[in-house]
Design a protein around this motif. Structure first.
Motif, PDB file in Angstrom:
ATOM      1  N   LEU A 241       0.795  -1.229   0.000  1.00 23.42           N
ATOM      2  CA  LEU A 241       0.000   0.000   0.000  1.00 23.42           C
ATOM      3  C   LEU A 241       0.828   1.281   0.000  1.00 23.42           C
ATOM      4  N   THR A 242       2.022   1.239   0.544  1.00 16.79           N
ATOM      5  CA  THR A 242       2.910   2.405   0.580  1.00 16.79           C
ATOM      6  C   THR A 242       4.287   1.987   0.091  1.00 16.79           C
ATOM      7  N   ALA A 243       4.946   2.863  -0.667  1.00 23.07           N
ATOM      8  CA  ALA A 243       6.269   2.542  -1.217  1.00 23.07           C
ATOM      9  C   ALA A 243       7.111   3.804  -1.286  1.00 23.07           C
ATOM     10  N   LEU A 244       8.388   3.625  -1.627  1.00 25.83           N
ATOM     11  CA  LEU A 244       9.262   4.765  -1.899  1.00 25.83           C
ATOM     12  C   LEU A 244       8.993   5.272  -3.314  1.00 25.83           C
ATOM     13  N   LYS A 245       9.153   6.567  -3.507  1.00 30.23           N
ATOM     14  CA  LYS A 245       9.035   7.132  -4.844  1.00 30.23           C
ATOM     15  C   LYS A 245      10.205   6.651  -5.711  1.00 30.23           C
ATOM     16  N   PRO A 246      10.010   6.599  -7.030  1.00 30.46           N
ATOM     17  CA  PRO A 246      11.110   6.187  -7.920  1.00 30.46           C
ATOM     18  C   PRO A 246      12.361   7.031  -7.689  1.00 30.46           C
ATOM     19  N   GLY A 247      13.493   6.350  -7.661  1.00 27.58           N
ATOM     20  CA  GLY A 247      14.770   7.037  -7.459  1.00 27.58           C
ATOM     21  C   GLY A 247      15.245   7.068  -6.029  1.00 27.58           C
ATOM     22  N   TYR A 248      14.367   6.676  -5.089  1.00 25.62           N
ATOM     23  CA  TYR A 248      14.731   6.658  -3.673  1.00 25.62           C
ATOM     24  C   TYR A 248      14.995   5.224  -3.200  1.00 25.62           C
ATOM     25  N   LYS A 249      15.998   5.076  -2.350  1.00 21.06           N
ATOM     26  CA  LYS A 249      16.258   3.789  -1.712  1.00 21.06           C
ATOM     27  C   LYS A 249      16.254   3.922  -0.189  1.00 21.06           C
ATOM     28  N   LYS A 250      16.439   5.144   0.278  1.00 23.97           N
ATOM     29  CA  LYS A 250      16.618   5.352   1.713  1.00 23.97           C
ATOM     30  C   LYS A 250      15.567   6.315   2.278  1.00 23.97           C
ATOM     31  N   LEU A 251      15.430   6.238   3.580  1.00 24.26           N
ATOM     32  CA  LEU A 251      14.570   7.156   4.327  1.00 24.26           C
ATOM     33  C   LEU A 251      15.473   8.157   5.035  1.00 24.26           C
ATOM     34  N   ASP A 252      15.021   9.402   5.118  1.00 22.95           N
ATOM     35  CA  ASP A 252      15.838  10.418   5.777  1.00 22.95           C
ATOM     36  C   ASP A 252      14.942  11.352   6.573  1.00 22.95           C
ATOM     37  N   PHE A 253      15.329  11.634   7.802  1.00 22.34           N
ATOM     38  CA  PHE A 253      14.583  12.587   8.631  1.00 22.34           C
ATOM     39  C   PHE A 253      15.447  13.031   9.797  1.00 22.34           C
ATOM     40  N   LEU A 340      10.101  10.137  18.793  1.00 17.96           N
ATOM     41  CA  LEU A 340      10.415  11.473  18.306  1.00 17.96           C
ATOM     42  C   LEU A 340       9.141  12.269  18.038  1.00 17.96           C
ATOM     43  N   ILE A 341       9.174  13.548  18.380  1.00 19.43           N
ATOM     44  CA  ILE A 341       8.076  14.462  18.088  1.00 19.43           C
ATOM     45  C   ILE A 341       8.356  15.082  16.722  1.00 19.43           C
ATOM     46  N   THR A 342       7.554  14.723  15.726  1.00 19.16           N
ATOM     47  CA  THR A 342       7.841  15.174  14.358  1.00 19.16           C
ATOM     48  C   THR A 342       7.484  16.637  14.140  1.00 19.16           C
ATOM     49  N   GLY A 343       6.510  17.162  14.898  1.00 20.71           N
ATOM     50  CA  GLY A 343       6.065  18.525  14.667  1.00 20.71           C
ATOM     51  C   GLY A 343       5.034  18.638  13.562  1.00 20.71           C
ATOM     52  N   TYR A 344       4.654  17.475  12.993  1.00 19.17           N
ATOM     53  CA  TYR A 344       3.596  17.434  11.989  1.00 19.17           C
ATOM     54  C   TYR A 344       2.367  16.764  12.609  1.00 19.17           C
ATOM     55  N   THR A 345       1.195  17.095  12.086  1.00 19.33           N
ATOM     56  CA  THR A 345      -0.034  16.527  12.642  1.00 19.33           C
ATOM     57  C   THR A 345      -0.316  15.157  12.041  1.00 19.33           C
ATOM     58  N   SER A 346      -1.369  14.524  12.556  1.00 17.87           N
ATOM     59  CA  SER A 346      -1.764  13.194  12.106  1.00 17.87           C
ATOM     60  C   SER A 346      -2.554  13.216  10.810  1.00 17.87           C
ATOM     61  N   ASN A 347      -2.778  14.402  10.243  1.00 16.78           N
ATOM     62  CA  ASN A 347      -3.352  14.481   8.904  1.00 16.78           C
ATOM     63  C   ASN A 347      -2.420  13.747   7.937  1.00 16.78           C
ATOM     64  N   LYS A 348      -2.970  12.805   7.171  1.00 18.87           N
ATOM     65  CA  LYS A 348      -2.111  11.937   6.352  1.00 18.87           C
ATOM     66  C   LYS A 348      -1.311  12.712   5.314  1.00 18.87           C
ATOM     67  N   LEU A 355       7.816  13.168   5.176  1.00 21.77           N
ATOM     68  CA  LEU A 355       8.667  12.108   4.632  1.00 21.77           C
ATOM     69  C   LEU A 355       8.450  12.076   3.118  1.00 21.77           C
ATOM     70  N   PRO A 356       9.005  13.060   2.386  1.00 21.76           N
ATOM     71  CA  PRO A 356       8.688  13.244   0.967  1.00 21.76           C
ATOM     72  C   PRO A 356       9.144  12.115   0.060  1.00 21.76           C
ATOM     73  N   MET A 357       9.959  11.207   0.559  1.00 19.44           N
ATOM     74  CA  MET A 357      10.395  10.080  -0.269  1.00 19.44           C
ATOM     75  C   MET A 357       9.332   8.981  -0.361  1.00 19.44           C
ATOM     76  N   LEU A 358       8.261   9.064   0.448  1.00 26.46           N
ATOM     77  CA  LEU A 358       7.182   8.078   0.402  1.00 26.46           C
ATOM     78  C   LEU A 358       6.122   8.502  -0.615  1.00 26.46           C
TER      79      LEU A 358
END
Length: 410
Positions: A241-253, A340-348, A355-358
């Motif tokens: 149901l969820t994947a990385l966008k093309p060109g991404y292999k890693k997660l970063d935050f 960790l407190i992301t500072g973003y809300t639970s709005n999807k 996490l723009p790579m998702l």
């Protein structure tokens, strides 16, 4: 004068004893009722226990006993603060019943529901339900909503006599421990866990059809549903149901931990480790179930080279308020890994933005599995908790085999 003082002290002591006796809740099982905006009743049971002068409450949903320890009585007032989900009860105690409000604290408002409860009432929906017209045990393909908002779920129920337990499984998790009855030709199920209050009703048309289903959630939530018996019913693969966008292999935050210290996946503690990233929120019951599992998982695998980190998406962007809510999760489950407190809300959409790579975030929790090279290997949406029985066991077996395989890689 001395005689009058002694008499006054005795009267005061008697009044104090009477007040304390009145404020203490009767031990044993109670029946609570939450009233929706349309006057529908969402019932649940809870058990009051006593140890010395302290009272605890156990909220009962099927096999779950959800312990609540923050119970305060003062005169005829009773205050019950839920250990999670930022909600509470403010009640009056007449000796025969409790009346008042259940209040859910949201980011920008409070949502109260009328509440009453009576002691020595172990039944949930009916004291003497009518003999069941059918048995709903088994697996069902259940469709919630109408038109473009239709959502296919899987219902799994077990009926013993007239009592029914079970849950609905969805692509983003499950409805946890549901309990109810089949009375005559009608099915009734409910659940209350401090964060969500659910009521499901339907007509049992026959052994294979549930029709005219109604679903009530909290104060105002409403939906319709129908179901057909289908022992082969299943949901889409949770890893699809969820994947990385093309060109991404890693997660970063980089987000702040509960002490305000920035934490990043590039930190030394995560290097050359299998890393589990838990997208979660303190408001989310399925996240609560996943966290309970992850604590034990971490204890089992941390020494073998596994790290876990939780990314909290709360109802508000305010760090202090979010931290207070997440600390409840940390303390409730003794979470040993960083939250960790992301500072973003639970709005999807907000979550996905962080996490723009998702490609997207479908629901909470979402679990990202990263190998020792730092590459994302799998992304799992939702969590089948202990209320799903064998599905919970199957998930653990599959998830831990995946971990073992990743640990073997060089």
């Amino acid at each position: 004068m001395i005689k009058k003082l002694i008499m006054g002290a005795a009267v005061l002591a008697a009044l104090t004893t009477h007040t304390q006796a009145q404020s203490a809740l009767q031990k044993g099982v109670w029946r609570g009722e939450l009233k929706t905006a349309t006057a529908k009743i969402i019932p649940f049971n809870f058990d009051v226990s006593q140890s010395g002068n302290k009272q605890d409450i156990y909220i009962i949903n099927s096999s779950e006993r959800f312990k609540v320890t923050d119970v305060t009585s003062k005169g005829d007032s009773v205050f019950i603060k839920m250990p999670l989900f930022d909600s509470e009860f403010r009640l009056k105690h007449s000796g025969k019943e409790l009346t008042g409000q259940y209040i859910k604290h949201l980011a920008d408002k409070d949502v109260p529901m009328e509440f009453t409860a009576t002691p020595a009432t172990p039944w949930r929906f009916f004291k003497e339900p009518v003999k069941s017209a059918a048995n709903v045990s088994g697996r069902w393909s259940a469709i919630f909503g109408e038109g473009d908002s239709r959502d296919t779920t899987v219902g799994e129920f077990k009926q013993t006599g007239q009592k029914v337990t079970g849950t609905f499984l969805t692509t983003t998790g499950d409805y946890r421990f549901l309990e109810g009855t089949v009375s005559g030709d009608s099915l009734y199920l409910s659940c209350f866990d401090g964060g969500h209050a659910f009521l499901f009703t339907a007509k049992v048309a026959d052994n294979n059809t549930l029709s005219d289903g109604k679903f009530f959630s909290g104060l105002t939530g409403r939906d319709v549903w129908v179901a057909k018996r289908d022992e082969n019913a299943k949901l889409p693969d949770a890893y699809s149901l969820t994947a990385l966008k093309p060109g991404y292999k890693k997660l970063d935050f980089t987000f702040k931990d509960l002490d305000g210290k920035p934490v990043s996946l590039s930190d030394n503690r995560f290097k050359n480790k299998v890393v589990i990233v838990q997208i979660m929120g303190s408001w989310c019951p399925n996240c609560m179930d996943e966290t309970a599992y992850m604590v034990n998982y971490y204890k089992k695998y941390q020494k073998r080279g596994v790290e876990v980190v939780g990314l909290a998406y709360e109802r508000t962007t305010d760090f202090a308020r979010s931290r207070k809510s997440v600390m409840q999760i940390k303390n409730r489950f003794n979470v040993p890994y960083p939250l960790l407190i992301t500072g973003y809300t639970s709005n999807k959409e907000e979550t996905a933005k962080s996490l723009p790579m998702l490609t997207k975030v479908v629901g909470f929790p979402t679990t990202i599995i990263i190998d020792k090279k730092g590459d994302v290997r799998k992304i799992h949406t939702g969590f089948n908790g202990p209320g799903t029985g064998e599905h919970y066991t199957e998930f653990i077996t599959e998830f831990e085999k995946l971990t073992d395989d990743l640990l073997k890689e060089k």
